[in-house]
Design a protein around this motif. Sequence first.
Motif, PDB file in Angstrom:
ATOM      1  N   ILE A  22       0.811  -1.226   0.000  1.00 53.06           N
ATOM      2  CA  ILE A  22       0.000   0.000   0.000  1.00 53.06           C
ATOM      3  C   ILE A  22       0.842   1.273   0.000  1.00 53.06           C
ATOM      4  N   GLY A  23       2.159   1.138   0.103  1.00 52.12           N
ATOM      5  CA  GLY A  23       3.006   2.310  -0.026  1.00 52.12           C
ATOM      6  C   GLY A  23       3.378   3.007   1.261  1.00 52.12           C
ATOM      7  N   GLY A  24       2.552   2.997   2.276  1.00 54.48           N
ATOM      8  CA  GLY A  24       2.883   3.621   3.550  1.00 54.48           C
ATOM      9  C   GLY A  24       2.328   5.017   3.746  1.00 54.48           C
ATOM     10  N   GLY A  25       1.972   5.694   2.670  1.00 58.54           N
ATOM     11  CA  GLY A  25       1.451   7.051   2.794  1.00 58.54           C
ATOM     12  C   GLY A  25       0.125   7.120   3.523  1.00 58.54           C
ATOM     13  N   VAL A  26      -0.635   6.038   3.464  1.00 56.96           N
ATOM     14  CA  VAL A  26      -1.925   6.000   4.144  1.00 56.96           C
ATOM     15  C   VAL A  26      -1.760   6.129   5.653  1.00 56.96           C
ATOM     16  N   LEU A  27      -0.585   5.781   6.168  1.00 54.77           N
ATOM     17  CA  LEU A  27      -0.300   5.948   7.595  1.00 54.77           C
ATOM     18  C   LEU A  27       0.370   7.286   7.888  1.00 54.77           C
ATOM     19  N   LEU A  28       1.295   7.693   7.032  1.00 55.49           N
ATOM     20  CA  LEU A  28       2.097   8.882   7.314  1.00 55.49           C
ATOM     21  C   LEU A  28       1.307  10.179   7.249  1.00 55.49           C
ATOM     22  N   ALA A  33      -0.239  15.025  10.085  1.00 50.26           N
ATOM     23  CA  ALA A  33      -1.234  16.079  10.295  1.00 50.26           C
ATOM     24  C   ALA A  33      -1.711  16.142  11.739  1.00 50.26           C
ATOM     25  N   LEU A  34      -1.893  14.982  12.355  1.00 50.64           N
ATOM     26  CA  LEU A  34      -2.475  14.943  13.701  1.00 50.64           C
ATOM     27  C   LEU A  34      -1.444  15.168  14.800  1.00 50.64           C
ATOM     28  N   HIS A  35      -0.314  14.484  14.712  1.00 48.27           N
ATOM     29  CA  HIS A  35       0.631  14.467  15.825  1.00 48.27           C
ATOM     30  C   HIS A  35       1.822  15.413  15.649  1.00 48.27           C
ATOM     31  N   PHE A  36       2.039  15.883  14.431  1.00 52.44           N
ATOM     32  CA  PHE A  36       3.129  16.826  14.208  1.00 52.44           C
ATOM     33  C   PHE A  36       2.609  18.225  13.858  1.00 52.44           C
ATOM     34  N   GLY A  37       1.290  18.366  13.742  1.00 51.38           N
ATOM     35  CA  GLY A  37       0.700  19.668  13.468  1.00 51.38           C
ATOM     36  C   GLY A  37       1.027  20.226  12.099  1.00 51.38           C
ATOM     37  N   ILE A  38       1.324  19.358  11.123  1.00 54.95           N
ATOM     38  CA  ILE A  38       1.655  19.802   9.774  1.00 54.95           C
ATOM     39  C   ILE A  38       0.359  20.073   9.008  1.00 54.95           C
ATOM     40  N   PRO A  39       0.248  21.200   8.306  1.00 54.43           N
ATOM     41  CA  PRO A  39      -0.935  21.430   7.468  1.00 54.43           C
ATOM     42  C   PRO A  39      -1.172  20.249   6.537  1.00 54.43           C
ATOM     43  N   HIS A 254      -9.304   9.282  15.115  1.00 51.56           N
ATOM     44  CA  HIS A 254      -8.725  10.555  15.534  1.00 51.56           C
ATOM     45  C   HIS A 254      -9.110  11.681  14.577  1.00 51.56           C
ATOM     46  N   LEU A 255      -9.080  11.406  13.290  1.00 53.20           N
ATOM     47  CA  LEU A 255      -9.454  12.422  12.311  1.00 53.20           C
ATOM     48  C   LEU A 255     -10.917  12.822  12.479  1.00 53.20           C
ATOM     49  N   ILE A 256     -11.779  11.852  12.694  1.00 49.21           N
ATOM     50  CA  ILE A 256     -13.204  12.144  12.860  1.00 49.21           C
ATOM     51  C   ILE A 256     -13.437  12.956  14.134  1.00 49.21           C
ATOM     52  N   LEU A 257     -12.749  12.589  15.221  1.00 52.36           N
ATOM     53  CA  LEU A 257     -12.880  13.353  16.466  1.00 52.36           C
ATOM     54  C   LEU A 257     -12.389  14.786  16.286  1.00 52.36           C
ATOM     55  N   HIS A 258     -11.294  14.958  15.533  1.00 52.03           N
ATOM     56  CA  HIS A 258     -10.783  16.300  15.279  1.00 52.03           C
ATOM     57  C   HIS A 258     -11.792  17.133  14.497  1.00 52.03           C
ATOM     58  N   LEU A 259     -12.431  16.509  13.504  1.00 59.83           N
ATOM     59  CA  LEU A 259     -13.429  17.236  12.716  1.00 59.83           C
ATOM     60  C   LEU A 259     -14.639  17.600  13.569  1.00 59.83           C
TER      61      LEU A 259
END
Length: 264
Positions: A22-28, A33-39, A254-259
């Motif tokens: 799957i390439g790994g991007g689906v995790l990174l 975005a969530l834990h490093f605060g990157i846009p 986590h993404l859903i909770l953030h939204l």
Amino acid sequence: MVTVLLVVLGFFSGLLGALTGIGGGVLLTPILALHFGIPIRQAIGTSLVAVITTSAASSSVHLQRHTTDIRLGMTLELATAFGAAVTAYLVGYFNRNVLEGLFAGFLLYSAITIVARHGKLKPDGAYPPPNGEVVIPPYEPKRYPLGLSASLVAGALSGLLGIGGGPIKVPVMYLFMDVPLMVATATSNFMVGVTAAASAMVYYRRGDIVVELAAPLAVGVFMGSLLGARMAPRIHAKYVMYLLVAIMFYLAGHLILHLLKVRL
């Protein structure tokens, strides 16, 4: 300390990406975005570099084992690269909340697809004999129109979400095109790098690739991908699938909770 953490994160992502195709991007992307605060756009662009690295490292091993179907990969990649390049230009018209919502939905879809695929696993005859050389049974890929259509969608998701499209291409090749699972995984690893590169150039020109994050990630991803590709014939897929699905559900939650917090 952050650099070491990024290398470890890249290693873990590359390991799983190489094992599952799957390439790994689906995790990174969601982790950045969530834990490093990157846009979110920069998280997507940066993760594409990791996807390219995963493909380069793991494909070298799979090509040596002759488990990659180069003809099938190049055919499907025509549609995937087109979809990735086009949607990479459109990402600038989406706001952060929309992108995070899309990614949460994609994570849930990927987890459910992997669970469904695992439940339908059928013996494909691919096995590593005692001398370590992988033997692939004779096969002929079927339903090319379906494969090309799915690859176009996979490319579009890659350009929008910073993933290689593997969670779509692997199940489609295996379940619908009658390609052995080991070949589908190896071929997906071969394709995801080209897919990511098609959209990564657009992100780089916009300044959405954070080099100081991408560099340590790439180092970790490269090492993890090499190890994952070498371990692939020896490790039982179900254990990797269970871990991957758990991580996907966790990140989607986590993404859903953030939204939800944003809306409140």
